[in-house]
Design an enzyme around this catalytic site. Structure first.
Site, mmCIF file in Angstrom:
data_model
loop_
_atom_site.group_PDB
_atom_site.id
_atom_site.type_symbol
_atom_site.label_atom_id
_atom_site.label_comp_id
_atom_site.label_asym_id
_atom_site.label_seq_id
_atom_site.Cartn_x
_atom_site.Cartn_y
_atom_site.Cartn_z
ATOM 1 N N TRP A 89 0.831 -1.209 0.000
ATOM 2 C CA TRP A 89 0.000 0.000 0.000
ATOM 3 C C TRP A 89 0.858 1.249 0.000
ATOM 4 C CZ3 TRP A 89 -4.129 -1.640 -1.869
ATOM 5 C CH2 TRP A 89 -4.677 -2.867 -1.472
ATOM 6 N N ASP A 155 -1.480 6.942 6.086
ATOM 7 C CA ASP A 155 -2.538 6.026 5.665
ATOM 8 C C ASP A 155 -2.780 5.085 6.855
ATOM 9 O OD1 ASP A 155 -4.070 3.967 4.693
ATOM 10 O OD2 ASP A 155 -2.713 3.408 3.070
ATOM 11 N N LYS A 179 -12.254 -1.526 7.591
ATOM 12 C CA LYS A 179 -11.612 -2.435 8.538
ATOM 13 C C LYS A 179 -12.077 -2.178 9.968
ATOM 14 C CE LYS A 179 -8.073 -3.776 5.470
ATOM 15 N NZ LYS A 179 -8.195 -2.989 4.226
HETATM 16 C C1 LIG Z 1 -3.046 0.189 4.615
HETATM 17 C C2 LIG Z 1 -3.959 0.150 3.421
HETATM 18 N N1 LIG Z 1 -3.941 1.178 2.559
HETATM 19 C C3 LIG Z 1 -4.736 1.201 1.474
HETATM 20 C C4 LIG Z 1 -5.589 0.149 1.201
HETATM 21 C C5 LIG Z 1 -6.480 0.230 -0.011
HETATM 22 O O1 LIG Z 1 -7.692 0.687 0.433
HETATM 23 P P1 LIG Z 1 -8.979 0.846 -0.499
HETATM 24 O O2 LIG Z 1 -9.352 -0.532 -0.937
HETATM 25 O O3 LIG Z 1 -9.965 1.475 0.440
HETATM 26 O O4 LIG Z 1 -8.638 1.731 -1.635
HETATM 27 C C6 LIG Z 1 -5.643 -0.936 2.075
HETATM 28 C C7 LIG Z 1 -6.557 -2.057 1.818
HETATM 29 O O5 LIG Z 1 -6.501 -3.102 2.434
HETATM 30 C C8 LIG Z 1 -4.814 -0.941 3.205
HETATM 31 O O6 LIG Z 1 -4.818 -1.959 4.077
#
Ligand SMILES: Cc1ncc(COP(=O)(O)O)c(C=O)c1O
Length: 343
Positions: A89, A155, A179
């Site tokens: 991510w 994030d 989550k």
């Molecule tokens: C730390 C983190 N950032 C970003 C994301 C991506 O998120 P989204 O699916 O809401 O775009 C995730 C998804 O699991 C994540 O765990």
């Protein structure tokens, strides 16, 4: 999600607020929904103890759109931003930030398949430092947030509201709801407004955080159902002791899990001890040829969804806020029993 939140959300789908209508058919401009949005935003402020310079938004696009929204709103033309690469991510955030401006990757754990959290020391001037507090796939988590001279952006998709921390230390936090807050469909932004409006960049309405703030997070149709379920979860968090209560709950769960992992001779963790995630422990069998038997045992015990991501392999036991310590014990009992049989 907490069982009571799922039940109340289901009820609101049938009929909301004695309106004779479902939550998902009322106007988002109705007083009833405006009250939901207002309460949801103020619960975030209250639970995190945010000072008055912060604004809270619930937008769409997931954290993935946040990867692009963040630099668009914070990175000034000709300036640089610093990023930590601690997993899939974080790498996604880096990739999209590069579309906006110049960035430096100032710490990187890819040399060891992201099994640790590298330290950060900044030498240059940066508009912000971006980190990913919990690396969902690799099972690592910052145990202490870095303190540098750059404003901190995070994030927090997979560990928001899970332990005690001071949100006032951050210029911006963003997190997909799905989550620790509610169903997919909304993304939380917590913004110190002092950092906005400096880039000089003209942005389309939806990508402009200031536009959303000016419109009280209702610049366009918000994800009504997701926001409502977030509100219920935030009420649940508040009723269960707020951040302190979640910290206690999750501390106990991770202790139960990691104590068993460290004791059991058949398994090892992916993450180094100092970087272990409270939310997503990742672990493997020492001998992969035992996997079929172990898999049968945990499935028979009623456990689901602990297969690890393909880039790590093995297992990942996600333990988000709503999961009970009893559920964690079901898994550790299986691990214990497996060792007894095989050991
Ligand atoms: C730390 C983190 N950032 C970003 C994301 C991506 O998120 P989204 O699916 O809401 O775009 C995730 C998804 O699991 C994540 O765990």
């Amino acid at each position: 999600m907490p069982g009571e939140v799922i039940q109340q959300s289901a009820q609101a789908i049938l009929e909301f607020d004695n309106m004779g209508l479902s939550l998902i058919e009322i106007s988002h401009r109705s007083k009833n929904f405006e009250a939901v949005m207002e309460e949801t935003r103020s619960l975030v402020k209250e639970i995190l103890g945010l000072k008055s310079n912060y604004e809270v938004l619930f937008l769409q696009g997931g954290a993935t759109l946040g990867f692009y929204i963040v630099p668009l709103n914070l990175l000034q033309e000709g300036h640089k931003a610093a990023y930590a690469n601690t997993g899939v991510w974080a790498a996604g955030a880096i990739k999209d930030a590069k579309l906006v401006g110049e960035i430096d990757v100032v710490s990187d754990s890819s040399d060891k398949n992201h099994s640790y959290i590298p330290p950060i020391e900044l030498t240059g001037e940066y508009d912000y430092l971006h980190i990913t507090s919990n690396n969902t796939i690799f099972g690592t988590q910052y145990q202490k947030f870095p303190k540098t001279n750059a404003p901190l952006v995070c994030d927090m998709s997979s560990d928001i509201f899970s332990k005690q921390f001071d949100a006032n230390d951050f210029a911006l936090i963003y997190a997909g709801a799905q989550k620790n807050m509610g169903p997919a469909g909304s993304t939380l932004y917590i913004v110190d407004t002092e950092f906005l409006g400096k880039t000089g960049r003209k942005l389309p309405n939806y990508l402009d955080l200031k536009n959303h703030i000016d419109k009280d997070s209702m610049a366009n149709t918000p994800p009504v159902f997701s926001v409502y379920a977030n509100m219920l979860t935030l009420r649940w968090i508040k009723a269960n002791g707020g951040l302190e209560g979640m910290d206690r709950r999750n501390r106990e769960k991770q202790e139960v899990f990691y104590n068993e992992l460290d004791r059991n001779s058949l398994f090892h963790g992916h993450a180094v001890t100092q970087a272990r995630s409270w939310m997503n422990p990742t672990f493997r069998l020492n001998d992969d040829s035992m996997a079929a038997e172990f898999d049968k045992m945990w499935k028979d015990a009623g456990i689901s969804g602990i297969t690890g991501h393909r880039s790590v392999g093995g297992y990942r036991a996600s333990m988000y806020n709503a999961l009970s310590v009893e559920s964690v014990k079901v898994l550790t009992d299986v691990m214990n029993e497996f060792e007894r049989i095989k050991g």
